[in-house]
Design a protein around this motif. Structure first.
Motif, mmCIF file in Angstrom:
data_model
loop_
_atom_site.group_PDB
_atom_site.id
_atom_site.type_symbol
_atom_site.label_atom_id
_atom_site.label_comp_id
_atom_site.label_asym_id
_atom_site.label_seq_id
_atom_site.Cartn_x
_atom_site.Cartn_y
_atom_site.Cartn_z
ATOM 1 N N TYR A 134 -27.298 -34.305 26.995
ATOM 2 C CA TYR A 134 -28.809 -34.254 26.303
ATOM 3 C C TYR A 134 -29.543 -35.543 26.711
ATOM 4 C CZ TYR A 134 -25.959 -30.648 23.775
ATOM 5 O OH TYR A 134 -25.037 -29.737 23.667
ATOM 6 N N GLY A 135 -31.132 -35.166 26.401
ATOM 7 C CA GLY A 135 -32.014 -35.982 26.799
ATOM 8 C C GLY A 135 -31.899 -37.450 25.691
ATOM 9 N N PRO A 136 -32.790 -38.448 26.085
ATOM 10 C CA PRO A 136 -32.873 -39.424 25.210
ATOM 11 C C PRO A 136 -33.508 -39.385 23.800
ATOM 12 C CG PRO A 136 -34.563 -39.797 26.939
ATOM 13 C CD PRO A 136 -33.792 -38.585 27.424
ATOM 14 N N LEU A 137 -34.432 -38.430 23.810
ATOM 15 C CA LEU A 137 -34.981 -37.882 22.449
ATOM 16 C C LEU A 137 -34.020 -37.452 21.448
ATOM 17 C CD1 LEU A 137 -37.403 -38.077 20.560
ATOM 18 C CD2 LEU A 137 -38.033 -35.933 21.609
ATOM 19 N N HIS A 138 -33.091 -36.511 22.060
ATOM 20 C CA HIS A 138 -32.023 -36.090 21.292
ATOM 21 C C HIS A 138 -31.153 -36.939 20.583
ATOM 22 C CE1 HIS A 138 -28.681 -33.645 20.008
ATOM 23 N NE2 HIS A 138 -27.887 -34.295 20.632
ATOM 24 N N ILE A 139 -30.699 -38.000 21.612
ATOM 25 C CA ILE A 139 -29.906 -38.964 21.156
ATOM 26 C C ILE A 139 -30.521 -39.904 20.106
ATOM 27 C CG2 ILE A 139 -28.417 -41.138 21.783
ATOM 28 C CD1 ILE A 139 -27.294 -38.423 22.842
ATOM 29 N N LEU A 140 -31.862 -40.274 20.225
ATOM 30 C CA LEU A 140 -32.431 -41.091 19.214
ATOM 31 C C LEU A 140 -32.572 -40.381 17.894
ATOM 32 C CD1 LEU A 140 -34.371 -43.475 18.711
ATOM 33 C CD2 LEU A 140 -36.343 -42.000 19.441
ATOM 34 N N ILE A 141 -32.947 -39.052 17.918
ATOM 35 C CA ILE A 141 -32.808 -38.468 16.537
ATOM 36 C C ILE A 141 -31.570 -38.406 15.864
ATOM 37 C CG2 ILE A 141 -33.018 -36.114 15.573
ATOM 38 C CD1 ILE A 141 -34.976 -35.573 17.680
ATOM 39 N N VAL A 142 -30.451 -37.987 16.509
ATOM 40 C CA VAL A 142 -29.274 -38.017 16.151
ATOM 41 C C VAL A 142 -28.439 -39.374 15.333
ATOM 42 C CG1 VAL A 142 -26.683 -37.591 16.102
ATOM 43 C CG2 VAL A 142 -28.486 -36.168 17.166
ATOM 44 N N VAL A 166 -42.895 -39.689 33.647
ATOM 45 C CA VAL A 166 -42.152 -40.926 33.934
ATOM 46 C C VAL A 166 -42.358 -41.860 32.585
ATOM 47 C CG1 VAL A 166 -41.606 -43.083 34.940
ATOM 48 C CG2 VAL A 166 -42.216 -40.774 36.258
ATOM 49 N N VAL A 167 -43.624 -42.071 32.050
ATOM 50 C CA VAL A 167 -43.747 -43.199 30.760
ATOM 51 C C VAL A 167 -43.010 -42.631 29.559
ATOM 52 C CG1 VAL A 167 -45.438 -44.052 29.555
ATOM 53 C CG2 VAL A 167 -45.740 -43.831 32.003
ATOM 54 N N THR A 168 -43.205 -41.147 29.490
ATOM 55 C CA THR A 168 -42.593 -40.472 28.229
ATOM 56 C C THR A 168 -41.237 -40.542 28.333
ATOM 57 O OG1 THR A 168 -44.564 -39.134 28.076
ATOM 58 C CG2 THR A 168 -42.537 -38.484 26.796
ATOM 59 N N MET A 169 -40.552 -40.341 29.407
ATOM 60 C CA MET A 169 -39.102 -40.195 29.150
ATOM 61 C C MET A 169 -38.543 -41.815 29.381
ATOM 62 S SD MET A 169 -37.521 -37.529 29.762
ATOM 63 C CE MET A 169 -37.769 -35.772 30.519
ATOM 64 N N GLY A 170 -39.243 -42.689 30.050
ATOM 65 C CA GLY A 170 -39.017 -44.233 29.845
ATOM 66 C C GLY A 170 -38.945 -44.882 28.230
ATOM 67 N N LEU A 171 -40.033 -44.403 27.533
ATOM 68 C CA LEU A 171 -40.095 -44.759 26.294
ATOM 69 C C LEU A 171 -38.983 -44.220 25.293
ATOM 70 C CD1 LEU A 171 -44.222 -44.680 25.800
ATOM 71 C CD2 LEU A 171 -42.550 -46.793 26.192
ATOM 72 N N CYS A 172 -38.728 -42.897 25.485
ATOM 73 C CA CYS A 172 -37.721 -42.316 24.979
ATOM 74 C C CYS A 172 -36.207 -42.909 25.216
ATOM 75 C CB CYS A 172 -37.512 -40.902 25.087
ATOM 76 S SG CYS A 172 -38.952 -39.856 24.717
ATOM 77 N N SER A 173 -36.024 -43.127 26.596
ATOM 78 C CA SER A 173 -34.772 -44.291 26.711
ATOM 79 C C SER A 173 -34.871 -45.614 25.711
ATOM 80 C CB SER A 173 -34.762 -44.205 28.382
ATOM 81 O OG SER A 173 -34.642 -42.877 28.868
#
Length: 662
Positions: free
Chosen positions: A195-203, A344-351
């Motif tokens: 799963y993506g970085p936003l999912h990891i951030l939420i959990v 790219v910026v959105t994915m980078g910030l989430c990571s």
């Protein structure tokens, strides 16, 4: 005449209720009692789904929630029910009873959903009604164990890895034993998070609040995912304005669908947040703020990568609007660079905020160990492997072929969507459906990806019935605990139930109240109404209301209305041939530009002309007026004769004779 009015009041009320307008025209004598009884019964039947479907669905949702405590995806080490008398529902006869209660609730919920769809197509339930009903059905399920999947516990186990300071894309949860990882499914513990970085951030954020409490962690994670349902309920009506569907029908198909309520919401899947962000982003791209829309779609891809398949399609719409509807290298190039930069910026910030690397791109193939039959490429490989004697090799080759076909089909769909607008959104929906079918792994809740965008398009009735039957199949294709598939006899029962749901959706008891095109807008031209009316019941209601509007004079109704209106209500032989010309009660006149949707006044005019041709060239209303004129002329002549001359009324002559005699 007063007695006539009193006897016919109920029939008038029934006709007014079916027509959607309150009228005060008297009904008709003779057979009015039986006619009013049948009309009242049909009126109650038409209104029953509007009032009863939400309540029946709520009862089903409560039963499903109660049954989930025994037959759902419960945790092995439950700190709430373990050691109490209620733990008996998880073993032996208690589990069988819980399973029976759960399936009874599913039956009630699905039947209520079908009836709610009839109400939506008949115009008796608006978008707000569908949204309220959806949340009402989801509320009990949010307080019960998840159903048909154990992914919610897997999310928490993968979040433990990130919470411990390690990369969940390179480390597996099996290396971190504890109260949370002990409740996760065994196979997923040895697979890195796909799963993506936003999912990891939420959990990770949820676990920082709940700690090792599995029940509270699962509850908060599921509540965080329901934000996608709220976004979906707001975005789908906006998409309907461009794609042509009615919002209530689209919300019924996407949000209130049992596949969404029982699988996605109850299961706590991150797919719910993904499709909510995806639909909201698509709505912004095609309406006002394309840049913000791309941010939301990029966030959806940061939850689950397949949402990125919609980005190239939505770019067409942004480029078209930027260049003013004409091809411009400058406009198209600017939007391309801007879209790529936003992603790219959105994915980078989430990571960065999640504290993970870009390893989730490599981890996408982690779930390839699964071989579900819902994937066309995987199932074809398994069948060929059984015939050839080498299933593993056949599945691998079939998956490669499926991926190649997927790329070709998506590229073709993307090029066909270059006009932008609603075509781009429809192309994205078809591309997501193709991705689900041809991808190496497909699970039942994956089909909600194309459903949320595709529901905003106008579907034929056959498509709605097929989608309803498929939803029923996907919901109950596994055991409620999500650990195994149904037995062969269970799939046989499920096939019959799915066909029944499809048939009832199209031809159920209340389906004829809906419009012929299901999701399409079919607006009536009578009395400015926006209700989609077709079928015999609507024709009868329209004619009865038309009589009440056209014949306001009580004497005129008493003469002309009983013969024609009673014949229409009972479908008798008295109905003119032009009215029964086709199945929808309409025949297009040569001078009518409105097509099949003729107004009631014109039909009443046609009826008058038919009567006038049959009886001395004059309609009944004209004959009444002629009689009144003749009566008034006779009275005037008699008064004139009584004033002078020898021709006097009899009463005057008798009086003169009496005076002469005295």
């Amino acid at each position: 005449m007063r007695a006539f009015t009193a006897r016919s009041s109920r029939a008038s009320a029934s006709a007014a209720g079916l027509a959607g307008k309150r009228v005060s025209t008297p009904a008709f004598a003779g057979r009015s009692a039986s006619v009013s009884a049948r009309s009242a019964k049909r009126t109650l039947a038409a209104r029953f789904p509007r009032r009863g479907a939400p309540a029946v669905g709520l009862a089903g949702s409560v039963l499903v929630s109660l049954g989930a405590f025994g037959a759902g995806a419960t945790v092995p080490h439950d700190p709430v029910l373990s050691g109490t008398v209620f733990s008996a529902v998880r073993f032996g006869h208690g589990r069988l009873l819980a399973t029976a209660v759960l399936y009874l609730g599913i039956f009630l919920l699905v039947s209520a959903w079908v009836r709610l769809g009839h109400s939506a197509r008949a115009g008796q339930a608006d978008a707000r009604k569908i949204v309220r009903t959806t949340w009402m059905w989801c509320a009990p399920l949010l307080c019960a164990p998840p159903l048909f999947s154990t992914d919610l516990y897997t999310y928490l186990a993968q979040g433990v890895v990130a919470q411990s300071g390690f990369d969940p894309y390179t480390r597996v949860a099996a290396n971190f034993p504890g109260p949370i990882t002990d409740n996760a499914a065994g196979g997923w513990l040895r697979i890195p998070s796909p799963y993506g970085p936003l999912h990891i951030l939420i959990v990770k954020s949820v676990l920082s609040v709940t700690g090792d409490n599995v029940i509270l962690g699962a509850l908060l994670t599921r509540l965080a995912m329901t934000a996608g349902l709220a976004l979906m309920c707001v975005a789908v009506p906006i998409l309907c304005r461009r794609l042509g569907a009615r919002p209530e029908c689209a919300l019924w198909m996407a949000a209130a669908n049992p596949l969404t309520v029982l699988c996605v919401v109850s299961g706590g899947h991150n797919d719910l947040l993904m499709i909510g962000l995806l639909s909201a982003g698509a709505a912004l791209v095609i309406t006002t703020v394309p840049g913000l829309g791309f941010v939301l779609v990029a966030l959806a891809a940061a939850v689950k990568v397949p949402a990125a398949a919609a980005l190239p399609f939505l770019w067409w719409e942004w480029a078209r609007r930027r260049s003013g509807g004409q091809f411009s290298v400058r406009g198209y190039g600017f939007t391309l660079i801007a879209a790529m930069s936003i992603v790219v910026v959105t994915m980078g910030l989430c990571s960065v905020f999640a504290g993970v690397s870009l390893g989730w791109i490599r981890a996408l193939s982690g779930n390839s160990e699964l071989e579900p039959w819902l994937s066309a490429s995987t199932s074809a490989g398994k069948i060929v492997g059984l015939l050839a004697g080498d299933p593993a090799e056949a599945v691998a080759v079939s998956r490669i072929v499926g991926c190649v076909v997927l790329v070709v089909v998506v590229a073709w769909l993307w090029w066909r969507s270059r006009a932008g607008g609603g075509r781009a959104v429809r192309g994205a929906a078809v591309a997501l459906f193709t991705t689900v079918v041809l991808a190496p792994v497909a699970l039942p809740w994956y089909f909600t990806w194309p459903l949320v965008l595709g529901s905003a398009a106008a579907w034929p009735l056959s498509g709605v019935a097929a989608a309803a039957a498929a939803s029923m199949w996907l919901v109950v294709s596994t055991h409620p605990d999500g650990k195994s598939l149904l037995p062969p006899w269970g799939f046989g029962v499920l096939a019959v139930a799915s066909v029944a749901v499809g048939v009832l959706t199209a031809r159920g008891k209340f389906a004829r109240l809906g419009d012929a095109g299901a999701g399409r807008v079919v607006a009536s031209t009578f009395e400015g109404s926006s209700l989609p009316i077709n079928g015999f019941l609507a024709i009868r209601a329209r004619l009865c209301a038309g009589l009440s509007v056209a014949f306001k004079d009580r004497d005129r109704v008493a003469v002309t209305a009983p013969r024609s209106a009673v014949a229409v209500i009972d479908n008798a032989e008295g109905v003119p041939a032009w009215l029964r010309a086709d199945g929808w009660g309409c025949e297009q006149r040569a001078d009518c530009k409105a097509g099949d949707e003729q107004c009631a006044e014109r039909r009443i005019g046609d009826k008058r002309r038919v009567d006038s041709q049959a009886i001395d060239g004059r309609c009944a209303g004209c004959r009444i007026e002629d009689r009144r004129r003749e009566d008034s002329e006779d009275s005037s002549e008699r008064r004139t004769d009584s004033r002078g001359g020898d021709e006097r009324p009899t009463s005057s002559k008798v009086g003169n004779e009496r005076r002469t005699s005295s």
